[in-house]
Design an enzyme around this catalytic site. Structure first.
Site, mmCIF file in Angstrom:
data_model
loop_
_atom_site.group_PDB
_atom_site.id
_atom_site.type_symbol
_atom_site.label_atom_id
_atom_site.label_comp_id
_atom_site.label_asym_id
_atom_site.label_seq_id
_atom_site.Cartn_x
_atom_site.Cartn_y
_atom_site.Cartn_z
ATOM 1 N N GLU A 178 0.826 -1.212 0.000
ATOM 2 C CA GLU A 178 0.000 0.000 0.000
ATOM 3 C C GLU A 178 0.866 1.271 0.000
ATOM 4 O O GLU A 178 0.786 2.112 0.879
ATOM 5 C CB GLU A 178 -0.963 -0.004 1.196
ATOM 6 N N GLU A 286 -6.491 -6.418 -2.038
ATOM 7 C CA GLU A 286 -7.028 -6.420 -0.674
ATOM 8 C C GLU A 286 -8.469 -5.926 -0.690
ATOM 9 O O GLU A 286 -8.761 -4.877 -1.263
ATOM 10 C CB GLU A 286 -6.216 -5.515 0.267
#
Length: 345
Positions: A178, A286
């Site tokens: 991320e 995700e």
């Protein structure tokens, strides 16, 4: 026996060109990467911790390895996160080292024994890395510039060599977790006032990791992962800057959690635009909620660019597909539907 090639007397430049072309012709071509097929994946990095607490998993009353249960319901990819030194006092698992290299090697064996594919997620930290925090590993805290790039490269290469040595190389490798706001702060923190300079630093760090993958595991796909599922302007800004810096990668990874990343309509609009703008395939790497809606988007992007999804930690978090006793629940059956609908093998 020696081979002799005639050289042209008329021009030394022609001679040089002949030699260069012969040298180029003799160089072996790099291995071709297999295209990314359809992905129905799960991040189950918590599994060793759950098993250490004594948790057992079962499906329809039959106790099995959690990995095999996922395989039985048509999951074909497992994602594992790895931290540099999670056993450190300030690490992810002080004194225990879950998600270190040793645990990753053991889990990789189980994944491959189940004949599933493996995505390895480098956090480049001793603990969680996400848009709110990207702490340097303690061992790298005084490194910057070329020394930090070398650390990223060498650490990535060492982990991948260890996996290859036991016959379990990853099929895909994620360079950072991320990293919408950068990684290895403060060096690669792209939220700071001098963000253009920081983006250049981030690109060098990302490419250092990607080059280690190409050198040690050339058949593995390289993913860059950002947490901007429904944020199109920020997604394109980030990807345009990586593209301008010539960072080489094969797959765009996105996170999508409605609390932070907008509506399902926002997700669809963003991923549709990314599929039309960029050459890379796209994976929703995700998510947890809106399982059917998310996968309908992830498998239906323009140009066949949408390759699928990885549900995050479905064994025990949020909308988990097992109850607290480890028994499979009805949410697991959704994946039978998805696999049939999109012909995931």
């Amino acid at each position: 026996m020696s081979l002799q090639f005639p050289l042209f007397r008329c021009s030394p430049w022609l001679n040089l060109l002949v030699l260069l072309s012969l040298s180029s012709a003799a160089a072996p071509a790099p291995p071709r990467k297999a295209p990314l097929g359809k992905v129905l994946g799960a991040d189950i990095s918590f599994l060793p911790q759950l098993e250490a607490r004594g948790m057992k998993f079962s499906d329809k009353g039959v106790q099995k390895d959690a990995i095999q249960i996922l395989k039985d319901h048509h999951f074909n990819y497992i994602r594992l996160r790895i931290f540099n030194n999670p056993a450190a006092d300030s690490g992810y698992a002080p004194g225990k080292g879950f998600c270190d290299l040793a645990h990753t090697l053991a889990m990789a064996k189980r994944v491959k024994q189940a004949r599933m594919k493996l995505l390895l997620d480098f956090h480049y930290s001793d603990t969680w890395a996400d848009p709110q925090k990207q702490f340097k590993p303690e061992a790298w805290k005084n490194l910057s510039g070329a020394a930090l790039e070398k650390a990223v490269h060498d650490y990535t290469a060492d982990v991948l060599k260890a996996l290859a040595a036991q016959g379990t190389p990853p099929d895909m490798v994620q360079i950072g977790n991320e990293i919408s706001h950068g990684m290895l702060w403060p060096d690669g923190n792209v939220q700071l006032a001098d963000s253009l300079t920081r983006f250049d630093t981030l690109a060098k760090l990302a490419e250092a990791g990607a080059s280690a993958v190409r050198e040690t595991t050339p058949k593995a796909l390289v993913m860059m992962h950002i947490a901007l599922g429904g944020q199109n302007r920020h997604s394109t800004l980030w990807l345009d800057r990586m593209q301008a810096s010539k960072v080489q990668f094969d797959v765009i990874g996105q996170s999508y959690y409605p609390k932070w990343h907008g509506t399902i309509a926002d997700l669809k609009a963003n991923l549709t635009d990314l599929a039309q703008r960029y050459p890379q395939d796209i994976v929703l790497v995700e998510y947890s909620e809106r399982k059917r809606d998310v996968n309908d988007i992830a498998f239906n992007l323009p140009g066949g660019k949408g390759k699928g999804s990885f549900i995050w930690e479905p064994l025990n978090t949020w909308e988990s597909i097992f109850d607290k006793q480890g028994q499979a629940n009805d949410l697991l059956l959704i994946y039978d539907e998805i696999s049939r609908k999109y012909r995931v093998k």
